[in-house]
Every structure is written in structure tokens, then in C-alpha cells.
Design a protein around this motif. Structure first.
Motif, PDB file in Angstrom:
ATOM      1  N   TYR A 307       0.855  -1.190   0.000  1.00 33.01           N
ATOM      2  CA  TYR A 307       0.000   0.000   0.000  1.00 33.01           C
ATOM      3  C   TYR A 307       0.891   1.241   0.000  1.00 33.01           C
ATOM      4  O   TYR A 307       1.977   1.243   0.568  1.00 33.01           O
ATOM      5  N   ARG A 308       0.394   2.306  -0.616  1.00 32.40           N
ATOM      6  CA  ARG A 308       1.218   3.496  -0.846  1.00 32.40           C
ATOM      7  C   ARG A 308       0.626   4.720  -0.143  1.00 32.40           C
ATOM      8  O   ARG A 308      -0.587   4.930  -0.110  1.00 32.40           O
ATOM      9  N   THR A 309       1.517   5.553   0.391  1.00 33.97           N
ATOM     10  CA  THR A 309       1.183   6.887   0.879  1.00 33.97           C
ATOM     11  C   THR A 309       2.185   7.862   0.276  1.00 33.97           C
ATOM     12  O   THR A 309       3.382   7.561   0.190  1.00 33.97           O
ATOM     13  N   THR A 384       0.880  -2.724   4.858  1.00 30.25           N
ATOM     14  CA  THR A 384      -0.474  -2.250   5.157  1.00 30.25           C
ATOM     15  C   THR A 384      -0.539  -0.749   4.914  1.00 30.25           C
ATOM     16  O   THR A 384       0.493  -0.057   4.900  1.00 30.25           O
ATOM     17  N   GLN A 385      -1.758  -0.242   4.749  1.00 31.76           N
ATOM     18  CA  GLN A 385      -1.910   1.191   4.547  1.00 31.76           C
ATOM     19  C   GLN A 385      -1.471   1.965   5.784  1.00 31.76           C
ATOM     20  O   GLN A 385      -0.858   3.033   5.684  1.00 31.76           O
ATOM     21  N   ASN A 389       1.307   4.850   5.899  1.00 33.71           N
ATOM     22  CA  ASN A 389       0.981   6.175   6.439  1.00 33.71           C
ATOM     23  C   ASN A 389       2.025   6.615   7.454  1.00 33.71           C
ATOM     24  O   ASN A 389       2.490   7.766   7.456  1.00 33.71           O
ATOM     25  N   HIS A 424      -3.280   8.998   0.919  1.00 33.44           N
ATOM     26  CA  HIS A 424      -3.299   7.556   1.122  1.00 33.44           C
ATOM     27  C   HIS A 424      -3.768   6.906  -0.176  1.00 33.44           C
ATOM     28  O   HIS A 424      -4.964   6.865  -0.473  1.00 33.44           O
ATOM     29  N   GLY A 426      -3.589   3.774  -1.439  1.00 35.50           N
ATOM     30  CA  GLY A 426      -4.137   2.423  -1.517  1.00 35.50           C
ATOM     31  C   GLY A 426      -3.174   1.409  -2.106  1.00 35.50           C
ATOM     32  O   GLY A 426      -1.956   1.543  -2.027  1.00 35.50           O
ATOM     33  N   GLU A 427      -3.748   0.375  -2.727  1.00 37.39           N
ATOM     34  CA  GLU A 427      -2.973  -0.768  -3.193  1.00 37.39           C
ATOM     35  C   GLU A 427      -1.966  -0.383  -4.273  1.00 37.39           C
ATOM     36  O   GLU A 427      -2.239   0.467  -5.122  1.00 37.39           O
TER      37      GLU A 427
END
Length: 453
Positions: A307-309, A384-385, A389, A424, A426-427
């Protein structure tokens, strides 16, 4: 000489739009086919993996409604390839719903062919075991584990499924992932025209007016194919095709200027000739299709890796700019130290625009003069998100107040254009399959459903 086969290409990608005036000019030329490529792998693996379209629904519906209404009224086939942007099952279903909606709202009655292009993991594993799956450079050899981790696998169909759908009486053909030129070439080949010329014409028409000057992906293009040649003509008075613009576009997305591989063989342009026929029309001849010993189609698969931020910022401090690499390494070390007890697996990246943000390690101007400002994108990817984060927030806050030699202001190093500063996203997906698969029958992997609307 027999009549030329005439093709109206509406737009570079379904949903990119086109002027109504250009489309009407195309209809005045009495096309035998209205066609459009609806997708691409260019926007990256996310859309394939997540099962969503990178084009807007309302924009896609607008384009399709104009095309289908005209095609049904004039009894002209309408052919769409790589539905929904990536051509997997959810993309195909999404686009089919739009077509059915258009038929209902306009009281249109026609036969729809839906061509599926998503392969099961079991079928790909069977082919892999049989030695029928091979990597496309620079992809590594495929493994059974790679297949298991892949969310979705789409195969890039050639012309044969389109020909079968038209032979089955379809007025509108909606296909999953397809080799881009096939949408335009298949009906012409079905009508008896040369395969090499049809594929080359399809290669140009897939991007509509991008091959003109000035080029545009949001305008129509018209193609004519005859015995031993084809012609391309823009439909807007502000554009023209030149030998330079058409030849240049022929080189688009190619590693070899003479050979273009595709399903079942390759296009050979060694003896291709470009001629300026009129002020805005170019005539092309000499292109030929060379069949392969084994018929192969390309596979595209995507898997989720986390997951990417993202945080977007900028700086104008010349002292910070001169020390940006040292600062980035210091921030990386601080973040790693903060979470060393967590045993998290994460990826932390700083993209520096104004220096090498576009080209990264391939940037040729290594010793360019220092810019007066930099754009900084902080990207964190984790399992995980929440972890992404945390990593991104830590890197952002550390960089914001990071102390460095010569620093004068203490209010903060970064300017943020947005609040909140962190996005945020997401995937995150990557291409996990970029291979070719041998097939005995070019139609068999692509089942067709016929629907009377």
C-alpha cells in the motif's frame, strides 16, 4: 481495381473524446468500419490488478453513444478492443454495462459480441509446465509461484477472434485485451485485403490523429486500404498527414525500426514507402506480414505488493538544495532508526523534480546548474496502509524540520501545496507477468458471447 476498404478511427483511446464535426466528416466518407482501441498498459499495472478503468465512465459513454448510434443507423460494424482500459473480466463487464445502457436509452436493437481475454491461473500453469510460456525481455522466467501471486492475467488477442465475431453476425464487437492494431486490421483482412498493410494501417489508426500534425489523441482519423497500399487522412481542417508525421508514428513503441512483433508473426517494414499523395493525405505501400512458426500471444499479469502513501512538497532554500542528497540520506536513517523495533518491510523513495525526477538514474544532465527550486515527492510503500501512512508521515515531518549545516530559517524546510499533506493511495501493483504463450488455436483462449440487445 476493387473498392477501397474505409475505416473511421474515432479517438486514440475510448473516452479521450473527439470533435463531433470530425466524426461527421468521417461518416460522410461512408466507412465500412467504425473502430476504437479502448485501453493500454501505459498507465501501469494498477488498473489491471485492481480491475478498474483509467478512463472516465461518462466520457466513455459519450464516445460510445455517438459511435454505436451511427453504426446501427448505417449498418456499419462498431469494433472496440481492450474494453475498460485493461481488458480483464471486470473491465469488460464495466464496458458491456455501458453498451447495454446506451442500447436501452436509445431504443437500439443489435447483436453484440463480447470477447473474453482473461485467462485462468490453471491454464497458464498448464502451459508453463508444457514449456509454452516464455519471457519478454527484461522479464524473468515465469514460475508457478508468480502465477499464484498474480491477481489477474489478460491475454492480448490477435485478429482471429474479431473475424469470428463478425462472421457470427455481430453489429457491435466488444473485446477484452487485444493487440491494438487488430481492432482495425481484422475486418479489413476479413474483407480480403493484405494482412501486412492492414496491420500497419491499424498500427497508425489505433492512435487516431496522433499521426497528424499537429497531432491529437482526441480527434478522428480516416484510413483507406486498397490493393497494394493504404492511405491515411485527418478529418479536421487544422491537421494534415505528412510523410514525416506518418513515418514517425510508425516508429511509435518500437525497439526495432523495421520489425514489429505481434500475435502470430511480425510486421516487416524493410521495404515500406511513404508518399505525400495530397496536402494532407499520405499513401503507404510495401509493408508485409511475416507469419511465425508458432502462434503466440502476449500475457499481462499484475500482483499487489503493498500500500502506498505519498506526500508532495517543495523547497526554494538554495542551501538545502545544495545538500539535498545528504538530507535525504539523513531522513532515511532517522526513519529507519525510529522503527527498527517494528521489523516492518517498507520502501521509502524521494522523487526530486527539477533535478532528475523524470529520468531518475537515466538523467543525462548530471552536472546541470543548480535549480532555484525543487519539487519533492515522498513515497512510502508497506505491507499495510497504516504502516505506509506512518513511514511517510515520519519521513515528511523529519524532512520538514531536518537540520543541516548553514541552515538559517527554523520555521520549516518544505512548502506543502495541499492540506492534508499526505495522500493515502491504496494498493500498489506491479507487472508480475509480461510473457508470451504459445497457442494452437488463436481463437480458443478467447471465448465469445453473443447477446441480442
Amino acid at each position: 481495381m476493387r473498392e477501397e476498404y474505409r475505416i473511421l478511427s474515432a479517438t486514440a483511446i475510448l473516452g479521450y473524446g473527439f470533435p463531433t464535426e470530425s466524426f461527421e466528416e468521417g461518416m460522410k466518407r461512408r466507412p465500412h468500419l467504425i473502430a476504437v482501441d479502448a485501453g493500454s498498459s501505459d498507465p501501469g499495472p494498477y488498473y489491471l490488478g485492481a480491475g478498474v478503468s483509467f478512463t472516465d465512465r461518462d466520457a466513455v459513454k459519450r464516445d460510445l453513444e455517438i459511435m454505436i448510434r451511427a453504426g446501427v443507423k448505417e449498418n456499419i460494424p462498431v469494433v472496440v478492443g481492450t474494453a475498460g482500459g485493461s481488458g480483464g473480466e471486470p473491465h469488460l463487464a464495466w464496458c458491456r454495462e455501458i453498451v447495454e445502457e446506451i442500447a436501452r436509452e436509445n431504443d437500439l436493437h443489435f447483436k453484440l459480441a463480447v470477447i473474453h481475454a482473461e485467462l485462468s491461473k490453471e491454464d497458464v500453469k498448464t502451459a508453463l509446465t508444457a514449456g509454452r510460456v516464455h519471457p519478454l525481455d527484461p522479464a524473468p522466467e515465469l514460475t508457478s509461484e508468480d502465477i499464484d501471486k498474480t491477481t489477474r492475467i489478460a491475454a492480448q488477442m490477435g485478429m482471429e477472434p474479431f473475424i469470428k465475431a463478425l462472421d457470427g453476425g455481430a453489429q457491435v464487437v466488444l473485446a477484452g485485451r487485444a493487440y491494438d492494431p487488430s481492432v482495425f486490421a481484422a475486418p479489413a483482412v476479413r474483407a480480403g485485403y493484405d494482412k501486412g498493410l492492414a496491420v500497419h494501417l491499424g498500427k497508425i489508426l489505433e492512435c487516431a490523429s496522433i499521426c497528424a500534425t499537429p497531432g491529437s489523441g482526441s480527434d478522428c482519423m480516416f484510413g483507406y486500404i486498397g490493393d497494394g497500399y493504404f492511405r491515411v487522412e485527418p478529418l479536421s481542417p487544422v491537421r494534415k498527414c505528412t510523410t514525416l508525421s506518418v513515418a514517425a508514428h510508425t516508429l511509435y513503441e518500437k525497439t526495432n525500426p523495421y520489425l514489429l512483433p505481434g500475435p502470430g508473426g511480425h510486421l516487416d517494414l524493410t521495404h515500406t514507402k511513404f508518399e505525400q499523395e495530397t496536402e494532407n493525405t499520405v499513401k503507404v505501400s510495401g509493408s508485409r506480414f511475416v507469419p511465425a512458426e508458432k502462434y503466440t500471444v502476449k500475457l499481462e499479469g499484475a500482483k499487489c505488493i503493498g500500500y502506498r502513501t505519498v506526500s508532495i512538497a517543495g523547497t526554494r532554500d538554495p542551501i538545502m538544495i545544495s545538500k539535498i542528497d545528504d538530507i535525504i540520506e539523513g531522513v532515511r536513517a532517522r526513519v529507519a532508526d525510529n522503527f527498527r523495533d517494528k521489523n516492518w518491510k517498507y520502501y521509502l523513495h524521494f522523487n526530486i523534480y527539477g533535478r532528475d525526477g523524470v529520468m531518475a538514474g537515466l538523467e543525462p544532465q548530471k552536472n546541470a546548474p543548480a535549480p532555484h527550486e525543487l519539487g519533492i515527492i515522498i513515497e512510502a510503500v508497506a505491507d499495510t496502509q497504516e504502516q505506509a501512512n506512518t513511514i511517510c508521515a515520519s519521513a515528511r515531518s523529519t524532512m520538514l524540520h531536518y537540520g543541516y549545516e548553514g541552515r538559517r530559517a527554523t520555521a520549516g524546510n518544505l512548502a506543502f501545496p495541499y492540506s492534508p499533506s499526505d495522500f493515502h493511495a491504496g494498493e500498489v501493483y506491479v507487472f508480475s507477468i509480461y510473457h508470451i504463450i504459445e497457442v494452437d488455436d488463436p481463437v480458443q483462449p478467447f471465448p465469445i458471447d453473443y447477446v441480442e440487445l
